[in-house]
Design an enzyme around this catalytic site. Structure first.
Site, mmCIF file in Angstrom:
data_model
loop_
_atom_site.group_PDB
_atom_site.id
_atom_site.type_symbol
_atom_site.label_atom_id
_atom_site.label_comp_id
_atom_site.label_asym_id
_atom_site.label_seq_id
_atom_site.Cartn_x
_atom_site.Cartn_y
_atom_site.Cartn_z
ATOM 1 C CG HIS A 1 -2.058 1.112 1.236
ATOM 2 N ND1 HIS A 1 -2.655 1.263 2.569
ATOM 3 C CD2 HIS A 1 -2.041 1.927 -0.416
ATOM 4 C CE1 HIS A 1 -3.369 2.837 1.781
ATOM 5 N NE2 HIS A 1 -3.060 2.843 0.905
ATOM 6 C CG HIS B 1 -0.783 6.418 -0.658
ATOM 7 N ND1 HIS B 1 -1.419 7.398 -0.379
ATOM 8 C CD2 HIS B 1 -0.875 5.191 -0.816
ATOM 9 C CE1 HIS B 1 -2.300 6.869 0.477
ATOM 10 N NE2 HIS B 1 -2.135 5.429 -0.269
ATOM 11 C CG HIS C 1 -4.616 3.318 -4.303
ATOM 12 N ND1 HIS C 1 -5.813 4.257 -3.989
ATOM 13 C CD2 HIS C 1 -3.356 3.423 -3.197
ATOM 14 C CE1 HIS C 1 -5.764 4.282 -2.487
ATOM 15 N NE2 HIS C 1 -4.587 4.688 -1.796
ATOM 16 C CG ASN D 1 -6.809 2.935 0.582
ATOM 17 O OD1 ASN D 1 -7.174 2.535 1.243
ATOM 18 N ND2 ASN D 1 -8.307 3.237 0.404
ATOM 19 C CB ILE E 1 -8.352 8.398 0.166
ATOM 20 C CG1 ILE E 1 -8.611 8.018 2.077
ATOM 21 C CG2 ILE E 1 -8.274 6.801 0.187
ATOM 22 C CD1 ILE E 1 -8.516 9.307 3.104
#
Length: 773
Positions: A426, A431, A619, A623, A773
C-alpha cells in the site's frame, strides 16, 4: 470584454483563442442588483491587487496574443488592463475565483492571474501541444511557467506557494521530543534509499541540518503546492471521518491506554460489539478534551458526529452468532499476493519491544476446484548463528490440539501479511513511488503538454494525502508504529524493500510474471503477453482486462501526438521529465540498468500505462477492500503478543486449558485493535469528490474531438468490463470470486456509481482515478 489592442497600434493583433462567456451574478451587494454578462476572449491575465491605495481597481484582466510577438519582451502582445469595480472585497474574490475557474477549463490560451497567494500564473488549458509546436508568441511564457514552478530550492514554502521540489523523508523523526523519536533520514544514501517527496523547507530539528522540524500533528496543516491541496469540502469530510472513527471505535476512557497490555478483549462477543449500533457515539467530555490536544478547537467545532450504524465488516457479516465465530474467524479470500516475506533481518529487534514476530513461509496447494489450500506453515526465529535458526512446522487439522495450534500459526502469518500489505503493497508501492512522478510532471511538462494532460487526473490529491501520512501515519509515534508489530522500524522495513523495487516490474503483466502467477504467452495471441497459471484469480483476471483497456487508451492518445519515434526523442520536455524521474525523483536508483530509455512509442506507452495502473486500479484493489476484509481484528491482526507455545511449558498448559482465551491474549490490546479498525474505516471510504476511471474531471480537459471520442470508447470499454466482472461473479464454478469468507470480489469494478453503490463512504468497489486517500 473583447480584444483590446494597445493604444496607438496600427493593427489589431489576432488573439489566438476561442471566446468564453460567463455570467456573474451579484446577490451579495444590495446596491448592485443587476446581472452582468461578460464575454472574455483570448489569453487572460487576472490580477487581484490587495492594495487599498487603488480604490475600485482590485481586479484587472489582460489578454496575450497567441500570434503577434512584442519585440521588447519576446512574448505575445499584451492588451491594456481592464478593471472590475465593485464595492465589497468578498464579492471581488468571488468574481476572481469564478473568472479563473472559467478560464482554466474553457479558455483557449489560459489565464495569467495575480493574487495574494499566487503571482502571475500562466496556463493554457485545453490547447495541447508538445514544445516545438508552441505558437512563437507563447514559447517564452511556457518556459517561464515551468521555471516558476521549479523554484530555487531555497526557503520555507508557504501555504499559497506553487513550488514543486524534491526532498528526502527527513521529517519522520521528532528529536525535539526525545531520543526515542529519532528516525533515520530515508533517501539520499546507499543504506537508506527511498523515493523523494515534495519539499517543504521547514526549519531544522534538534537532530541537525539533515532533518526537518515537525508541524503540530493533527491540525492537518502541512505544505503541498496549492494545486495539490484537497478542496475544502473534502478536507472537512476527512477531518469528520477521522473524529467519527475515533469516537466510534476507540475504547472507553478506562481502557484508553495505548500500551496497556492488560486491556485485552475477554471474549469474541466483545470484539463483535465494536460494530454494534448500540455503541455510544457521543463525544464524551474526556474524549473532547483528548481531541483538543490533537486537533485545533475550530476543527472540532465544525465536525458533527452522525448517529448512524457503521457497517459490519463483510468478512463476518454472515456469521449469525458469536458461538460460531471460532470456526470461521480465520477464513480469508485469496489475496492478489501469495508470497511470504521473511523477517529474519529485523525479528530480533522487533521481539525486544514486547511483541512476538516470526519469519513465516506458507506452502499452498492448488485444488481441482481452483482454490488454494494451505498445506504447511513454517515459523522461524533467529538463533545464535544463521545455521542455528529455530524452525517450527505446523500442519492443518480439523479438531483437537493440533487444529488450535494451526490456527495460532495462521494468526502469525496473517500479522506478517498485514504488515507487508500496509508498509509495502500500500504505502511504498503506490503512495510513495508515485509522488516523484507527480513532482517531475509539474516541473518539466507544461500544462500544454499532452502527457501532462493525460497524467494530471491521476495525480489528484496524492501529494496532500502523502503529506498527511507523514504527519500522523508513518512518523515516529504515528499510527502505523502503534499498531504494526515492527514499531519504530516500520519505515526501515519499507526502505529495505524499496531496494528491490523496479519500475519496469510494476505493470500488472510483469508483476504476475515475477510472482510466478503467469508465464509468457508463447503464441503472443493474448494482448497482455502472458498466460495465467491460476485461472480463477479475480485480481489478475479482472485487472488484466483493465490493464489492456488503459494501455489501448494510452496507445491511441500518444499515437495522436507522436507520429514516430523521432518525435519522442526530440521532445525536450518529455526527455527532461523522464531524466528527472530517474536522476532525482527516484535518484537512489539512477544507476540501475533496468530503467528503459524514452526512445520509442512503445517505451512511452508502457511507462504511462504502468503509472496510470498504479495510481488507479492497483491502489483501488489494495485500499478500498480493507474494511471488508481487515476490520475484524482476528482476520487480520496487526501484531501478536504471544509466540505459539512450546509443549511442556507453562504457556502450553495455559493454552490447553482455554485455547480461545489464549488466542485473545495473543491479539493486540483493545487500544491497538480499535485504532487499527478506525484506520481501515477511514482509508476504505470513497470521498465526496471522487473521480472514477474513465470519467473526465472537467468538460475542458482537452479540446480535441478525436481524443474525446477515443476517451468515450475507453469509458465504454470499462463499462463492458464491469459487466463481464459481474457475470464472472455469478459463475458458481469460480469459487474464488467469493472465497471462504463469501465476499463478492468487486474491488476492480471501474465505477462505483454505475454499480448502484454509493460513491461516498465504504462501498468496496469503484476505481478512483488517483491515490486520493
Amino acid at each position: 470584454m473583447d480584444e483590446m489592442p494597445k493604444k496607438g497600434s496600427s493593427s489589431v493583433p489576432k488573439w489566438h483563442s476561442s471566446s468564453v462567456t460567463t455570467r456573474i451574478v451579484n446577490n451579495l451587494n444590495p446596491i448592485c442588483q443587476a446581472t452582468q454578462q461578460l464575454t472574455l476572449k483570448g489569453k487572460f491575465v487576472i490580477i487581484h491587487n490587495q492594495s487599498k491605495s487603488i480604490p475600485g481597481k482590485l481586479i484587472s484582466v489582460q489578454i496575450y496574443s497567441g500570434t503577434d510577438v512584442d519585440p521588447e519582451t519576446g512574448k505575445g502582445k499584451l492588451s491594456e488592463k481592464a478593471y472590475f469595480k465593485q464595492v465589497f472585497n468578498m464579492l471581488l474574490k468571488k468574481v476572481a475565483r469564478q473568472l479563473v475557474e472559467v478560464v482554466r477549463h474553457k479558455a483557449g490560451y489560459g489565464v495569467e492571474e495575480e493574487t495574494e497567494q499566487d503571482e502571475n500564473r500562466r496556463t493554457r488549458e485545453n490547447s495541447v501541444e508538445v514544445f516545438h509546436q508552441t505558437p512563437r508568441a507563447l514559447v517564452e511564457l511556457r518556459k517561464e511557467e515551468l521555471d516558476r514552478l521549479r523554484g530555487n530550492g531555497m526557503g520555507e514554502r508557504k501555504e499559497w506557494d506553487r513550488i514543486y521540489d524534491y526532498d528526502c523523508y527527513n521529517d519522520l523523526g521528532d528529536a525535539d521530543k526525545g531520543p526515542e523519536h529519532h528516525r533515520p533520514v530515508l533517501g539520499g544514501s546507499r543504506l537508506f534509499p527511498y523515493p523523494r517527496r515534495g519539499r517543504t523547507g521547514r526549519k531544522h530539528s534538534a537532530e541537525g541540518p539533515s532533518s526537518e522540524s515537525r508541524p503540530q500533528p493533527m491540525n492537518f496543516s502541512i505544505y503541498v503546492p496549492s494545486d495539490e491541496r484537497f478542496g475544502p469540502t473534502k478536507l472537512k469530510e476527512l477531518k469528520s471521518n477521522c473524529v467519527n472513527a475515533m469516537v466510534h471505535f476507540l475504547p472507553p476512557k478506562a481502557e484508553f491506554l495505548p500500551r496497556r497490555k492488560s486491556a485485552n478483549f475477554q471474549s469474541f462477543q466483545e470484539l463483535l460489539d465494536m460494530f454494534s449500533s448500540n455503541r455510544s457515539q457521543r463525544m464524551e467530555g474526556w474524549m473532547r478534551d483528548y481531541l483538543k490536544k490533537l486537533i485545533p478547537l475550530d476543527y472540532i467545532k465544525e465536525i458533527t458526529i452522525p448517529n448512524k450504524e457503521l457497517p459490519i465488516p463483510q468478512i463476518i457479516s454472515d456469521i449469525p452468532t458469536s458461538e460460531q465465530i471460532r470456526n470461521t474467524e480465520f477464513n480469508t479470500t485469496i489475496n492478489h499476493r501469495t508470497e511470504a516475506r521473511r523477517m529474519d533481518t529485523f525479528s530480533g529487534k522487533i521481539n525486544a519491544n514486547g511483541v512476538c514476530a516470526y519469519a513465516s513461509r506458507t506452502l499452498l496447494f492448488l485444488r481441482s476446484d481452483g482454490m488454494l489450500k494451505p498445506l504447511t506453515i513454517e515459523l522461524s526465529l533467529p538463533g545464535p548463528s544463521p545455521h542455528l535458526e529455530i524452525h517450527r512446522v505446523f500442519l492443518p487439522a480439523k479438531q483437537g490440539t493440533q487444529a488450535a495450534l494451526w490456527q495460532l500459526a495462521k494468526t502469525h502469518v496473517l500479522a506478517n501479511d498485514a504488515v507487508y500489505h500496509q508498509l509495502i503493497s500500500h504505502w511504498l508501492c503506490t503512495h510513495a513511488v508515485v509522488e516523484p512522478f507527480i513532482i517531475a510532471t509539474k516541473r518539466r511538462l507544461s500544462v500544454m503538454h499532452p502527457i501532462h494532460r493525460l497524467l494530471n487526473p491521476h495525480f489528484k490529491d496524492t501529494m496532500h494525502i502523502n503529506a498527511l501520512a507523514r504527519l500522523i501515519l508513518i512518523n515516529s509515534g504515528g499510527i502505523l508504529e502503534r499498531i504494526l508489530f515492527p514499531g519504530e522500524i516500520c519505515m526501515q522495513i519499507s526502505c529495505d524493500l524499496y531496494k528491490e523495487w523496479r519500475f519496469n516490474e510494476q505493470g500488472l503483466p510483469a508483476d504476475l510474471l515475477k510472482r510466478g502467477m503467469a508465464v509468457k504467452d508463447p503464441d503472443m495471441k493474448n494482448p497482455t503477453g502472458i498466460q495465467l497459471l491460476l485461472l480463477d484469480y479475480p485480481y489478475a483476471t479482472d485487472g488484466l482486462e483493465i490493464w489492456v483497456a488503459i494501455k489501448e487508451w494510452v496507445q491511441d492518445f500518444c499515437s495522436f501526438f507522436y507520429k514516430d519515434n523521432e518525435a519522442i526523442e526530440g521532445d525536450v520536455e518529455l526527455q527532461s521529465w523522464w531524466s528527472e524521474i530517474r536522476t532525482q525523483g527516484h535518484g537512489d536508483k539512477h544507476n540501475d540498468t533496468w530503467w528503459d530509455q524514452m526512445t520509442s512509442l512503445s517505451n512511452l506507452v508502457e511507462a504511462l500505462t504502468t503509472l496510470i495502473w498504479i495510481a488507479s486500479a492497483k491502489h483501488a484493489s489494495i485500499n478500498y477492500g480493507q474494511y471488508a476484509y481487515s476490520a475484524y481484528p482476528p482476520n487480520r491482526p496487526t501484531l501478536c503478543r504471544k509466540f505459539v507455545p512450546l509443549e511442556g511449558t507453562v504457556e502450553f498448559g495455559e493454552f490447553l486449558k482455554d485455547p480461545d482465551k489464549f488466542f485473545l491474549k495473543m491479539l493486540p490490546n483493545r487500544f491497538e485493535m480499535s485504532l487499527a479498525v478506525a484506520l481501515v474505516d477511514i482509508l476504505s471510504r470513497h470521498t465526496c469528490d471522487e473521480v472514477y476511471l474513465g470519467c473526465q474531471q472537467s468538460p475542458g480537459w482537452i479540446d480535441n474531438e478525436v481524443i474525446q471520442n477515443r476517451f468515450a470508447d475507453f469509458k465504454q470499454e470499462l463499462k463492458e468490463i464491469q459487466s463481464r466482472i459481474m457475470q464472472r461473479n455469478r459463475d458458481p464454478k469460480l469459487k474464488n470470486r467469493r472465497g471462504p469468507g463469501n465476499i463478492e470480489y468487486t474491488l476492480l469494478f471501474p465505477d462505483a456509481a454505475s454499480s448502484s453503490a454509493s460513491t461516498s463512504g465504504i462501498s468496496g468497489r469503484g476505481i478512483p482515478n488517483s491515490i486520493s486517500i
